[in-house]
Design an enzyme around this catalytic site. Structure first.
Site, PDB file in Angstrom:
ATOM      1  N   CYS A  79       0.782  -1.239   0.000  1.00 30.09           N
ATOM      2  CA  CYS A  79       0.000   0.000   0.000  1.00 30.09           C
ATOM      3  C   CYS A  79       0.814   1.289   0.000  1.00 30.09           C
ATOM      4  O   CYS A  79       0.346   2.329  -0.470  1.00 30.09           O
ATOM      5  CB  CYS A  79      -0.930   0.030   1.214  1.00 30.09           C
ATOM      6  SG  CYS A  79      -1.802  -1.512   1.535  1.00 30.09           S
ATOM      7  N   CYS A  82       1.362   3.764  -3.038  1.00 30.85           N
ATOM      8  CA  CYS A  82       0.282   4.685  -3.427  1.00 30.85           C
ATOM      9  C   CYS A  82      -0.026   5.716  -2.334  1.00 30.85           C
ATOM     10  O   CYS A  82      -0.210   6.890  -2.628  1.00 30.85           O
ATOM     11  CB  CYS A  82      -1.000   3.912  -3.724  1.00 30.85           C
ATOM     12  SG  CYS A  82      -1.054   3.149  -5.343  1.00 30.85           S
ATOM     13  N   HIS A  83      -0.133   5.241  -1.091  1.00 29.87           N
ATOM     14  CA  HIS A  83      -0.665   6.093  -0.028  1.00 29.87           C
ATOM     15  C   HIS A  83       0.412   6.763   0.825  1.00 29.87           C
ATOM     16  O   HIS A  83       0.084   7.600   1.674  1.00 29.87           O
ATOM     17  CB  HIS A  83      -1.602   5.272   0.866  1.00 29.87           C
ATOM     18  CG  HIS A  83      -2.775   4.698   0.129  1.00 29.87           C
ATOM     19  ND1 HIS A  83      -3.836   5.463  -0.296  1.00 29.87           N
ATOM     20  CD2 HIS A  83      -3.024   3.438  -0.290  1.00 29.87           C
ATOM     21  CE1 HIS A  83      -4.705   4.688  -0.924  1.00 29.87           C
ATOM     22  NE2 HIS A  83      -4.241   3.458  -0.941  1.00 29.87           N
ATOM     23  N   MET A 120      -8.308   1.687  -6.528  1.00 28.86           N
ATOM     24  CA  MET A 120      -7.997   0.829  -5.385  1.00 28.86           C
ATOM     25  C   MET A 120      -8.116  -0.637  -5.803  1.00 28.86           C
ATOM     26  O   MET A 120      -9.165  -1.070  -6.280  1.00 28.86           O
ATOM     27  CB  MET A 120      -8.985   1.131  -4.249  1.00 28.86           C
ATOM     28  CG  MET A 120      -8.861   0.225  -3.057  1.00 28.86           C
ATOM     29  SD  MET A 120      -7.384   0.575  -2.089  1.00 28.86           S
ATOM     30  CE  MET A 120      -7.693  -0.524  -0.684  1.00 28.86           C
ATOM     31  N   HIS A 359       8.477  12.265 -11.570  1.00 28.14           N
ATOM     32  CA  HIS A 359       8.995  10.906 -11.480  1.00 28.14           C
ATOM     33  C   HIS A 359      10.304  10.766 -12.248  1.00 28.14           C
ATOM     34  O   HIS A 359      11.363  11.001 -11.700  1.00 28.14           O
ATOM     35  CB  HIS A 359       7.943   9.911 -11.966  1.00 28.14           C
ATOM     36  CG  HIS A 359       8.241   8.490 -11.618  1.00 28.14           C
ATOM     37  ND1 HIS A 359       8.308   8.057 -10.318  1.00 28.14           N
ATOM     38  CD2 HIS A 359       8.488   7.407 -12.383  1.00 28.14           C
ATOM     39  CE1 HIS A 359       8.590   6.759 -10.289  1.00 28.14           C
ATOM     40  NE2 HIS A 359       8.717   6.344 -11.542  1.00 28.14           N
ATOM     41  N   HIS A 401       5.635   7.712 -18.542  1.00 27.85           N
ATOM     42  CA  HIS A 401       6.747   7.016 -17.899  1.00 27.85           C
ATOM     43  C   HIS A 401       7.858   6.855 -18.935  1.00 27.85           C
ATOM     44  O   HIS A 401       8.016   5.793 -19.546  1.00 27.85           O
ATOM     45  CB  HIS A 401       6.302   5.649 -17.364  1.00 27.85           C
ATOM     46  CG  HIS A 401       7.291   5.038 -16.407  1.00 27.85           C
ATOM     47  ND1 HIS A 401       8.503   4.523 -16.835  1.00 27.85           N
ATOM     48  CD2 HIS A 401       7.268   4.873 -15.063  1.00 27.85           C
ATOM     49  CE1 HIS A 401       9.174   4.052 -15.784  1.00 27.85           C
ATOM     50  NE2 HIS A 401       8.448   4.257 -14.702  1.00 27.85           N
TER      51      HIS A 401
END
Length: 575
Positions: A79, A82-83, A120, A359, A401
């Site tokens: 997780c 992402c979070h 999610m 990124h 990307h």
């Protein structure tokens, strides 16, 4: 039947979740989330094994110390990408107690088990998590987020080792290898890199490194290779040794992705820099020993809402050819930092606002302009390294990307820099010549249709007429196991598909094909065929002129090969 299985509380939670689900479904129609994107974002973090203190929140559901420890491990495995480490939100939404306690355990269990259209993953129904694990995680995200330890100068110096001091290293090259055509290939799951002779296709050495090496970078002189693992361990490899191997190492944090070395004239090989995901900071080191000299935190305000962010991770770093500067991407705040290393003791940093979430990226063909992908914002930030200012923000497709991108001459737009996308099949070609092709500069001058989403890397070479696009994260095995190739002189003809995984002739496995990389001459392209740790992988070499199979490199030691970097091309930023 479904209501009986869920129970009254679960059914109520599902009903409550329905409103949010419907709203997110509307958003999905505008910004659909692909399986490739979900797989990429839900990556693991090396922090899963780091000890953290449990701060008991009396308002949160009860959790034993053992339950908390297990949930914390699951969170960092699945997780945190992402979070965020602190659950403040990164590319995913915040999961802090001020939000989650109001939702309640049953409501959260529904979302964790079934997922949401906004991205999610359906952790429960996919079989990734059991019902007991889902309940565990629903309670965990209501607890106070545990704080990982900081990692400062004391901790860095405790890990710093000079295995071969500079005075004891060779004064000249002690081997007969063609170092310009050497490849440094990441063996992801074994914590190693394979040094491979590009001429003979033989493995020279398997070098121990940190876990899951993210990139290899080469010093300005071409002598040293610097690799950084996701566990923030840097290894410095001396290519002049009879058998190239480690001469220094250090850990610069608990999780990291980026390293580079000084390339400006007069500062060749003098400094190295590395950036961390945790703690959010970068460090400048001596280029010949990795001795840490200066640590700088990146915590601060975001470029859009001007809100404080406690966890702005350092993503890509590149070395300027125009000034004694490093270009540092700060992901969550959306800032590009021009870090001047002329006087490290009195560091000068120019802060350039771009867009969240920065990124990866690389240089245009002149090495004056650097193009950086703000992936979740679907933008490319362009910085003029000569003038030290933002040149443009370019809108592209979903989740760019580029890796380092690809430079070539477009028949209409002149020099362009290309990026693929994780979230769509599109390839965006951005004009990079503001003098002779002003009308196309810093605009998407053409968009190509690739074979599918899930692209990670795009590559060409100044001596090549081909453009290669991988798709290793596409859910279709035929697409993830092949690459699309365009004729640069006839882009409208569309792409050819090369069945790289099939050519590899390996046994069963995922066989994801990743990261095209040219040899120095620009007449060969190397690909990794990446399967699981307990399955056979391989490297495939393609003749760039004929697009035919040239060689397959197999060896029991080639375990989970992913990225690979040609020494000459990486040293000179040729892509």
């Amino acid at each position: 039947m479904k209501l009986r299985l869920l129970g009254i509380a679960g059914a109520a939670a599902l009903a409550l979740a329905g409103t949010a689900w419907t709203q997110e479904k509307k958003e999905e129609s505008k910004h659909p989330t692909t399986e490739a994107e979900t797989r990429y974002q839900a990556g693991s973090s090396p922090l899963e094994g780091v000890q953290m203190h449990q701060d008991v929140n009396p308002k949160a559901p009860k959790m034993s110390e053992a339950e908390f420890g297990k949930a914390r491990q699951i969170y960092f495995e699945r997780c945190a990408g992402c979070h965020g480490v602190l659950r403040k939100g990164a590319t995913g939404k915040p999961l802090t107690p001020d939000i989650t306690l109001d939702k309640g355990t049953e409501y959260l269990k529904v979302f964790i088990k079934y997922g949401s259209p906004a991205g999610m993953p359906n952790w429960g129904t996919s079989g990734e998590l059991s019902d007991a694990d889902v309940d565990l995680m629903a309670r965990y995200v209501q607890q106070t987020p545990p704080m990982p330890p900081e990692f400062g100068m004391k901790e860095m110096r405790a890990t710093w080792k000079v295995l071969v001091p500079p005075g004891q290293r060779p004064t000249k090259k002690m081997n007969n290898y063609n170092l310009d055509n050497l490849f440094s290939t990441t063996l992801r799951d074994t914590g190693e890199v394979a040094l491979i002779d590009g001429d003979t296709k033989k493995i020279i050495n398997i070098v121990k490194t940190g876990y899951a090496v993210h990139i290899s970078r080469v010093s300005a002189s071409g002598r040293y290779v610097y690799v950084i693992g996701r566990d923030a361990k840097i290894n410095m490899i001396d290519l002049w040794m009879e058998k190239p191997d480690n001469v220094a190492e250090i850990r610069v944090g608990l999780e990291a992705r980026s390293v580079d070395t000084s390339k400006f004239k007069g500062y060749e090989d003098k400094y190295a820099i590395a950036g961390s995901y945790w703690p959010p900071q970068y460090v400048i080191m001596k280029g010949d020993t990795l001795e840490p000299l200066k640590i700088v935190a990146t915590r601060g305000m975001t470029v859009d809402t001007q809100e404080y962010h406690p966890e702005p991770r350092v993503a890509a770093i590149v070395a300027s050819h125009y000034k004694p500067e490093f270009v540092v991407n700060v992901k969550e705040t959306g800032k590009i930092l021009m870090v001047n290393y002329k006087d490290v003791s009195n560091l000068s940093v120019t802060e350039i606002p771009a867009a969240r979430f920065l990124h990866d990226g690389g240089w245009d063909s002149t090495h004056r302009y650097v193009l950086m992908a703000a992936n979740q914002s679907n933008k490319i930030g362009v910085v003029d390294a000569k003038e030290g200012k933002l040149e443009a923000i370019v809108e592209v497709d979903k989740i760019p990307h580029p890796g380092r991108g690809a430079n070539f001459i477009h028949p209409k737009c002149g020099p362009v820099w290309a990026t693929g996308h994780l979230g769509s099949e599109k390839i965006s070609l951005i004009g990079t010549d503001p003098k002779k092709h002003k009308d196309y500069a810093w605009k998407v001058c053409e968009t190509l249709d690739g074979q599918g989403g899930g692209n990670l890397f795009i590559k060409t070479h100044p001596k090549s007429t081909h453009l290669y696009i991988d798709t290793p994260l596409n859910p279709d095995p035929k697409i993830s196991g092949s690459v699309a190739v365009y004729d640069i002189k006839n882009l409208k003809a569309g792409f050819k598909v090369l069945p790289i995984a099939e050519w590899a002739g390996v046994t069963e496995g995922a066989k994801r094909v990743v990261q095209p990389e040219y040899n120095k001459a620009g007449d060969e392209v190397w690909f990794s065929v990446w399967s699981a740790k307990n399955q056979q992988s391989a490297l495939v070499v393609v003749d760039d002129k004929t697009l035919k199979l040239k060689a397959v490199i197999k060896d029991p030691k080639l375990i989970t090969p992913t990225g690979h970097f040609n020494i000459y091309n990486t040293q000179h930023d040729i892509y």
